[in-house]
Design a protein around this motif. Structure first.
Motif, PDB file in Angstrom:
ATOM      1  N   THR A 166       0.868  -1.174   0.000  1.00 10.51           N
ATOM      2  CA  THR A 166       0.000   0.000   0.000  1.00 10.51           C
ATOM      3  C   THR A 166       0.902   1.220   0.000  1.00 10.51           C
ATOM      4  O   THR A 166       2.039   1.148   0.487  1.00 10.51           O
ATOM      5  CB  THR A 166      -0.911   0.043   1.241  1.00 10.51           C
ATOM      6  OG1 THR A 166      -1.476   1.357   1.342  1.00 10.51           O
ATOM      7  CG2 THR A 166      -0.152  -0.225   2.536  1.00 10.51           C
ATOM      8  N   MET A 167       0.403   2.344  -0.499  1.00  7.44           N
ATOM      9  CA  MET A 167       1.220   3.568  -0.436  1.00  7.44           C
ATOM     10  C   MET A 167       1.582   3.886   1.011  1.00  7.44           C
ATOM     11  O   MET A 167       2.623   4.484   1.283  1.00  7.44           O
ATOM     12  CB  MET A 167       0.467   4.744  -1.071  1.00  7.44           C
ATOM     13  CG  MET A 167      -0.776   5.152  -0.328  1.00  7.44           C
ATOM     14  SD  MET A 167      -1.568   6.580  -1.094  1.00  7.44           S
ATOM     15  CE  MET A 167      -3.067   6.687  -0.087  1.00  7.44           C
ATOM     16  N   GLN A 168       0.745   3.462   1.949  1.00  5.26           N
ATOM     17  CA  GLN A 168       1.000   3.766   3.365  1.00  5.26           C
ATOM     18  C   GLN A 168       2.162   2.955   3.934  1.00  5.26           C
ATOM     19  O   GLN A 168       2.664   3.262   5.022  1.00  5.26           O
ATOM     20  CB  GLN A 168      -0.271   3.513   4.179  1.00  5.26           C
ATOM     21  CG  GLN A 168      -1.390   4.464   3.808  1.00  5.26           C
ATOM     22  CD  GLN A 168      -2.708   4.049   4.412  1.00  5.26           C
ATOM     23  OE1 GLN A 168      -2.876   4.075   5.611  1.00  5.26           O
ATOM     24  NE2 GLN A 168      -3.645   3.647   3.579  1.00  5.26           N
ATOM     25  N   ALA A 169       2.574   1.914   3.207  1.00  6.63           N
ATOM     26  CA  ALA A 169       3.757   1.153   3.628  1.00  6.63           C
ATOM     27  C   ALA A 169       5.035   1.862   3.207  1.00  6.63           C
ATOM     28  O   ALA A 169       6.122   1.549   3.689  1.00  6.63           O
ATOM     29  CB  ALA A 169       3.723  -0.247   3.013  1.00  6.63           C
ATOM     30  N   VAL A 170       4.898   2.812   2.298  1.00  2.00           N
ATOM     31  CA  VAL A 170       6.059   3.497   1.743  1.00  2.00           C
ATOM     32  C   VAL A 170       6.208   4.882   2.360  1.00  2.00           C
ATOM     33  O   VAL A 170       7.312   5.334   2.651  1.00  2.00           O
ATOM     34  CB  VAL A 170       5.890   3.618   0.208  1.00  2.00           C
ATOM     35  CG1 VAL A 170       7.052   4.373  -0.404  1.00  2.00           C
ATOM     36  CG2 VAL A 170       5.737   2.239  -0.406  1.00  2.00           C
ATOM     37  N   ALA A 171       5.080   5.558   2.542  1.00  2.00           N
ATOM     38  CA  ALA A 171       5.097   6.904   3.120  1.00  2.00           C
ATOM     39  C   ALA A 171       4.208   6.897   4.359  1.00  2.00           C
ATOM     40  O   ALA A 171       3.123   6.316   4.335  1.00  2.00           O
ATOM     41  CB  ALA A 171       4.550   7.908   2.111  1.00  2.00           C
ATOM     42  N   PRO A 172       4.646   7.523   5.438  1.00  2.00           N
ATOM     43  CA  PRO A 172       3.828   7.502   6.652  1.00  2.00           C
ATOM     44  C   PRO A 172       2.600   8.402   6.548  1.00  2.00           C
ATOM     45  O   PRO A 172       2.696   9.549   6.109  1.00  2.00           O
ATOM     46  CB  PRO A 172       4.782   8.010   7.735  1.00  2.00           C
ATOM     47  CG  PRO A 172       5.929   8.613   7.031  1.00  2.00           C
ATOM     48  CD  PRO A 172       5.944   8.163   5.623  1.00  2.00           C
ATOM     49  N   PHE A 173       1.467   7.845   6.888  1.00  2.00           N
ATOM     50  CA  PHE A 173       0.216   8.596   7.002  1.00  2.00           C
ATOM     51  C   PHE A 173      -0.246   8.452   8.454  1.00  2.00           C
ATOM     52  O   PHE A 173      -0.179   7.345   9.016  1.00  2.00           O
ATOM     53  CB  PHE A 173      -0.871   8.005   6.086  1.00  2.00           C
ATOM     54  CG  PHE A 173      -0.716   8.376   4.635  1.00  2.00           C
ATOM     55  CD1 PHE A 173      -1.555   9.313   4.044  1.00  2.00           C
ATOM     56  CD2 PHE A 173       0.257   7.785   3.851  1.00  2.00           C
ATOM     57  CE1 PHE A 173      -1.420   9.654   2.703  1.00  2.00           C
ATOM     58  CE2 PHE A 173       0.401   8.104   2.509  1.00  2.00           C
ATOM     59  CZ  PHE A 173      -0.442   9.048   1.933  1.00  2.00           C
ATOM     60  N   ALA A 174      -0.735   9.518   9.051  1.00  2.00           N
ATOM     61  CA  ALA A 174      -1.191   9.452  10.442  1.00  2.00           C
ATOM     62  C   ALA A 174      -2.278   8.396  10.599  1.00  2.00           C
ATOM     63  O   ALA A 174      -3.048   8.132   9.660  1.00  2.00           O
ATOM     64  CB  ALA A 174      -1.727  10.818  10.873  1.00  2.00           C
ATOM     65  N   SER A 176      -2.166   5.192  10.716  1.00  2.00           N
ATOM     66  CA  SER A 176      -2.132   3.980   9.890  1.00  2.00           C
ATOM     67  C   SER A 176      -1.220   2.901  10.462  1.00  2.00           C
ATOM     68  O   SER A 176      -0.889   1.950   9.758  1.00  2.00           O
ATOM     69  CB  SER A 176      -1.693   4.334   8.473  1.00  2.00           C
ATOM     70  OG  SER A 176      -0.336   4.736   8.470  1.00  2.00           O
ATOM     71  N   VAL A 177      -0.849   3.016  11.724  1.00  2.00           N
ATOM     72  CA  VAL A 177       0.105   2.050  12.290  1.00  2.00           C
ATOM     73  C   VAL A 177      -0.355   0.616  12.115  1.00  2.00           C
ATOM     74  O   VAL A 177       0.403  -0.247  11.648  1.00  2.00           O
ATOM     75  CB  VAL A 177       0.337   2.335  13.798  1.00  2.00           C
ATOM     76  CG1 VAL A 177       1.017   1.152  14.475  1.00  2.00           C
ATOM     77  CG2 VAL A 177       1.190   3.573  13.977  1.00  2.00           C
ATOM     78  N   ASN A 178      -1.612   0.350  12.437  1.00  2.00           N
ATOM     79  CA  ASN A 178      -2.051  -1.044  12.467  1.00  2.00           C
ATOM     80  C   ASN A 178      -2.052  -1.684  11.088  1.00  2.00           C
ATOM     81  O   ASN A 178      -1.816  -2.875  10.955  1.00  2.00           O
ATOM     82  CB  ASN A 178      -3.457  -1.128  13.083  1.00  2.00           C
ATOM     83  CG  ASN A 178      -3.748  -2.516  13.620  1.00  2.00           C
ATOM     84  OD1 ASN A 178      -2.840  -3.213  14.064  1.00  2.00           O
ATOM     85  ND2 ASN A 178      -5.001  -2.925  13.558  1.00  2.00           N
ATOM     86  N   TYR A 179      -2.316  -0.897  10.065  1.00  2.00           N
ATOM     87  CA  TYR A 179      -2.369  -1.419   8.691  1.00  2.00           C
ATOM     88  C   TYR A 179      -1.004  -1.307   8.017  1.00  2.00           C
ATOM     89  O   TYR A 179      -0.514  -2.275   7.418  1.00  2.00           O
ATOM     90  CB  TYR A 179      -3.422  -0.619   7.920  1.00  2.00           C
ATOM     91  CG  TYR A 179      -3.545  -0.926   6.447  1.00  2.00           C
ATOM     92  CD1 TYR A 179      -3.785  -2.221   5.985  1.00  2.00           C
ATOM     93  CD2 TYR A 179      -3.445   0.097   5.500  1.00  2.00           C
ATOM     94  CE1 TYR A 179      -3.922  -2.479   4.625  1.00  2.00           C
ATOM     95  CE2 TYR A 179      -3.585  -0.157   4.148  1.00  2.00           C
ATOM     96  CZ  TYR A 179      -3.817  -1.448   3.702  1.00  2.00           C
ATOM     97  OH  TYR A 179      -3.961  -1.704   2.364  1.00  2.00           O
ATOM     98  N   ALA A 180      -0.400  -0.134   8.121  1.00  2.00           N
ATOM     99  CA  ALA A 180       0.784   0.153   7.306  1.00  2.00           C
ATOM    100  C   ALA A 180       2.045  -0.548   7.801  1.00  2.00           C
ATOM    101  O   ALA A 180       2.897  -0.916   6.990  1.00  2.00           O
ATOM    102  CB  ALA A 180       1.019   1.664   7.250  1.00  2.00           C
TER     103      ALA A 180
END
Ligand code: NAP
Length: 274
Positions: A166-174, A176-180
């Motif tokens: 997911t893009m959230q695995a590459v760039a941090p989004f607030a 999103s810890v549990n998913y990213a």
């Protein structure tokens, strides 16, 4: 000193502008699509079926949706896909994927779509929710990649594995810890597998906010509208965008391994614009 590893006939062809671009490179090839009945897996299954691949299509428990996909593939392409039901966490399910593929021919490629958005409010995040996301987003996909990769590694032709990040695995989004975080671990696992396997390429496609599957409700609710309004992206992602990226990595004879393609319309680069 001349190289021992060049191909003079090919080099002569290139000097004369003669190239080998395979068309319908996946025609007749056996491909496993795990999570095929989901929003992104279904588009990929349809694209691969249109190109003549022989497909084993997996899902967890929504049989009606999987059968509807099988019918749509038959109607739109004339192809018959083999369905496999069950949770990737179970060894017998992973074995069922290999068994179904072996009935079609040597396995050459696999795309592993299953994942879980693992949406939990920050205040409610606890050990159980972290472990559940880890199982869904890392353990199951990694074990299937291990089993399918080992099988392809044993064949002379080798193969290609694609994992879904997911893009959230590459760039941090607030929030999103549990998913990213488990998805980031999956990206790292893919790169390790790419290093470990000799004949199997392993790559990752990391979608952005896409108008199908697990993000459909959030996107439709307007949650991400500010990214379009603010100019970070020109539109939301389409399942076809993801399917084409997956196909790129799956095609036999590819030269990329250990890589990640972020298919997010530029959102991770420009998200502060929204
Ligand atoms: N959609 C997006 O915008 C988006 C964005 C970023 C990343 N992604 C990633 O892309 C991948 C595909 O997303 P999607 O939107 O297509 O998801 P989806 O619509 O929720 O579909 C998930 C698919 O995986 C199957 N599945 C789920 N858990 C499984 C398990 N434990 N064992 C076996 N099969 C399982 C589901 O089967 P059942 O329906 O029968 O349970 C379904 O076929 C996911 O890894 C997701 O994290 C998606």
């Amino acid at each position: 000193m001349a190289s021992n590893y060049t191909d003079e006939a090919a080099a002569a062809g290139y000097r004369a502008f003669r190239y080998d671009f395979a068309e319908r490179a996946l025609a007749g090839r056996v491909v496993i699509v795990a999570g095929a009945s989901g929003g992104l897996g279904a588009a990929t299954t349809m694209l691969l079926a249109r190109e003549g691949a022989r497909i084993v299509a997996g899902y967890r428990l929504n049989r009606a949706r999987a059968e509807a996909l099988r019918d749509a593939v038959a109607t739109q392409t004339g192809a018959t896909i083999s369905l496999v039901e069950g949770d990737l966490a179970e060894p017998r399910v992973r074995a069922a994927y290999l068994d179904a593929a072996s009935k079609l021919g040597p396995l050459e490629a696999a795309a592993i779509f299953p994942g879980d958005p693992a949406r939990v409010a920050w205040e409610a995040l606890d050990a159980a929710s972290l472990r559940a996301s880890w199982d869904a987003n890392f353990v199951g996909p990694t074990l299937l990649a291990k089993d399918l990769g080992n099988a392809m590694e044993q064949s002379d032709a080798g193969g290609s594995l694609v994992l879904l990040g997911t893009m959230q695995a590459v760039a941090p989004f607030a929030s999103s810890v549990n998913y990213a975080a488990p998805k980031a671990a999956l990206v790292h696992a893919a790169r390790i597998l790419a290093k470990q396997f000799r004949r199997v390429r392993v790559n990752v496609v990391a979608p952005g906010a896409t108008l199908a599957g697990m993000a459909e409700a959030s996107v439709s609710s307007g949650k991400y509208d500010s990214f379009v309004a603010g100019g970070a992206i020109s539109r939301f992602g389409r399942p076809e965008d993801i399917a084409r990226a997956v196909r790129f990595f799956l095609e036999p004879g590819g030269y990329a391994t250990g890589q990640i393609i972020v298919v997010d319309g530029g959102l991770t680069l420009r998200r502060d614009a929204g």
